[in-house]
Write a protein that holds these residues in place. Structure first.
Motif, mmCIF file in Angstrom:
data_model
loop_
_atom_site.group_PDB
_atom_site.id
_atom_site.type_symbol
_atom_site.label_atom_id
_atom_site.label_comp_id
_atom_site.label_asym_id
_atom_site.label_seq_id
_atom_site.Cartn_x
_atom_site.Cartn_y
_atom_site.Cartn_z
ATOM 1 N N GLU A 163 6.904 -0.005 -2.709
ATOM 2 C CA GLU A 163 5.835 -0.959 -3.015
ATOM 3 C C GLU A 163 5.306 -1.577 -1.721
ATOM 4 O O GLU A 163 5.438 -2.770 -1.473
ATOM 5 C CB GLU A 163 6.350 -2.047 -3.956
ATOM 6 C CG GLU A 163 6.803 -1.519 -5.289
ATOM 7 C CD GLU A 163 7.395 -2.608 -6.174
ATOM 8 O OE1 GLU A 163 6.919 -2.725 -7.299
ATOM 9 O OE2 GLU A 163 8.311 -3.317 -5.719
ATOM 10 N N LEU A 164 4.673 -0.760 -0.912
ATOM 11 C CA LEU A 164 4.210 -1.207 0.401
ATOM 12 C C LEU A 164 3.186 -2.333 0.304
ATOM 13 O O LEU A 164 3.053 -3.143 1.213
ATOM 14 C CB LEU A 164 3.645 -0.032 1.191
ATOM 15 C CG LEU A 164 4.642 1.089 1.496
ATOM 16 C CD1 LEU A 164 3.955 2.225 2.236
ATOM 17 C CD2 LEU A 164 5.816 0.557 2.302
ATOM 18 N N ASP A 165 2.431 -2.378 -0.792
ATOM 19 C CA ASP A 165 1.456 -3.445 -0.993
ATOM 20 C C ASP A 165 2.088 -4.680 -1.614
ATOM 21 O O ASP A 165 1.397 -5.631 -1.956
ATOM 22 C CB ASP A 165 0.302 -2.963 -1.875
ATOM 23 C CG ASP A 165 -0.547 -1.909 -1.176
ATOM 24 O OD1 ASP A 165 -0.586 -1.913 0.065
ATOM 25 O OD2 ASP A 165 -1.148 -1.079 -1.877
ATOM 26 N N TYR A 207 7.272 -8.543 -0.364
ATOM 27 C CA TYR A 207 7.257 -7.233 0.286
ATOM 28 C C TYR A 207 8.671 -6.801 0.631
ATOM 29 O O TYR A 207 9.516 -7.634 0.938
ATOM 30 C CB TYR A 207 6.392 -7.297 1.553
ATOM 31 C CG TYR A 207 4.977 -7.717 1.256
ATOM 32 C CD1 TYR A 207 4.023 -6.765 0.891
ATOM 33 C CD2 TYR A 207 4.601 -9.054 1.286
ATOM 34 C CE1 TYR A 207 2.727 -7.143 0.597
ATOM 35 C CE2 TYR A 207 3.304 -9.439 0.994
ATOM 36 C CZ TYR A 207 2.380 -8.485 0.639
ATOM 37 O OH TYR A 207 1.096 -8.864 0.329
ATOM 38 N N LYS A 257 -0.614 -13.634 3.592
ATOM 39 C CA LYS A 257 -0.386 -12.208 3.858
ATOM 40 C C LYS A 257 1.105 -11.917 3.989
ATOM 41 O O LYS A 257 1.541 -10.797 3.824
ATOM 42 C CB LYS A 257 -1.128 -11.775 5.115
ATOM 43 C CG LYS A 257 -2.631 -11.791 4.917
ATOM 44 C CD LYS A 257 -3.356 -11.299 6.131
ATOM 45 C CE LYS A 257 -4.848 -11.388 5.853
ATOM 46 N NZ LYS A 257 -5.650 -10.786 6.858
ATOM 47 N N ASN A 294 2.953 -12.382 -3.894
ATOM 48 C CA ASN A 294 3.475 -11.064 -3.576
ATOM 49 C C ASN A 294 4.753 -11.199 -2.776
ATOM 50 O O ASN A 294 4.913 -12.138 -1.985
ATOM 51 C CB ASN A 294 2.487 -10.257 -2.730
ATOM 52 C CG ASN A 294 1.553 -9.429 -3.573
ATOM 53 O OD1 ASN A 294 1.828 -9.116 -4.725
ATOM 54 N ND2 ASN A 294 0.424 -9.057 -3.003
ATOM 55 N N HIS A 354 4.798 -6.687 -4.448
ATOM 56 C CA HIS A 354 4.960 -6.792 -5.897
ATOM 57 C C HIS A 354 4.768 -8.255 -6.259
ATOM 58 O O HIS A 354 5.243 -9.138 -5.552
ATOM 59 C CB HIS A 354 6.350 -6.297 -6.305
ATOM 60 C CG HIS A 354 6.475 -6.047 -7.760
ATOM 61 N ND1 HIS A 354 6.156 -4.838 -8.321
ATOM 62 C CD2 HIS A 354 6.850 -6.855 -8.771
ATOM 63 C CE1 HIS A 354 6.362 -4.901 -9.622
ATOM 64 N NE2 HIS A 354 6.784 -6.119 -9.914
ATOM 65 N N LYS A 355 4.093 -8.531 -7.357
ATOM 66 C CA LYS A 355 3.780 -9.904 -7.747
ATOM 67 C C LYS A 355 4.898 -10.543 -8.573
ATOM 68 O O LYS A 355 5.423 -9.928 -9.492
ATOM 69 C CB LYS A 355 2.487 -9.933 -8.564
ATOM 70 C CG LYS A 355 1.258 -9.608 -7.752
ATOM 71 C CD LYS A 355 0.016 -9.831 -8.597
ATOM 72 C CE LYS A 355 -1.249 -9.408 -7.914
ATOM 73 N NZ LYS A 355 -1.395 -9.679 -6.547
#
Length: 176
Positions: free
Chosen positions: A128-130, A175, A36, A173, A132-133
């Protein structure tokens, strides 16, 4: 960059190719695809010192055909697809890991999408709160590339692509 954008390797190997009999498992002792937290900020532009290179390790290919390894960090979702943050090549076939901010003897770095040889830390945007990959891909090659440090992206990609015998990828990800 038309040559780069059209390169199948840079656009991502198909899932079939990544799960072929000669596939690698790529991991890091400091992040994984299911975390996470994602890519720790120390390895992004948001980290101190503008991002260190992350430690990576790989396993799963024990072929006498492997003559070297290459590592590519890229972003397949960038507006200019793909955006390359780092290319390391001519890693010894005996190398199975790289340390934080360390390159093994003999390893070379090619230009990234910014036109500079070395690691350009990923820089996820605030919107990009979720997250970025970003993809960390290791390629096993059937030759050593024998190009100089700082080789251009347009020359190194075809050289890597034409010699891949195994590959593995860790997607994570990051963040803001």
């Amino acid at each position: 960059m038309p040559l780069i954008a059209g390169c199948g390797l840079l656009g991502g190997l198909s899932n079939t190719r990544l799960t072929a009999p000669l596939s690698l498992t790529v991991s890091s002792p400091v992040f994984n695809a299911h975390s996470k937290i994602g890519l720790p900020n120390i390895y992004t532009c948001h980290g101190p010192g503008h991002g260190l290179t992350p430690p990576l390790q790989w396993s799963g290919v024990a072929s006498q055909r492997v003559r070297s390894f290459a590592i590519v960090v890229d972003d397949s979702e960038a507006p200019i697809t793909p955006y390359v943050y780092w290319i390391v090549f001519d890693l010894s076939p005996n190398t199975v890991a790289i340390g934080q901010n360390q390159l093994p003897t003999g390893a070379r770095q090619a230009e990234n999408s910014e036109g500079k040889a070395g690691y350009q830390p990923p820089c996820p945007k605030a919107q990009e709160l979720d997250g970025h990959k970003y993809r960390f891909t290791v390629y096993a090659l059937n030759t050593k590339i024998h190009m100089p440090n700082g080789e251009s992206l347009s020359k190194i990609w075809p050289a890597i692509a034409s010699h891949v015998i195994a590959a593995g990828r860790l997607t994570v990800n990051a963040y803001p």
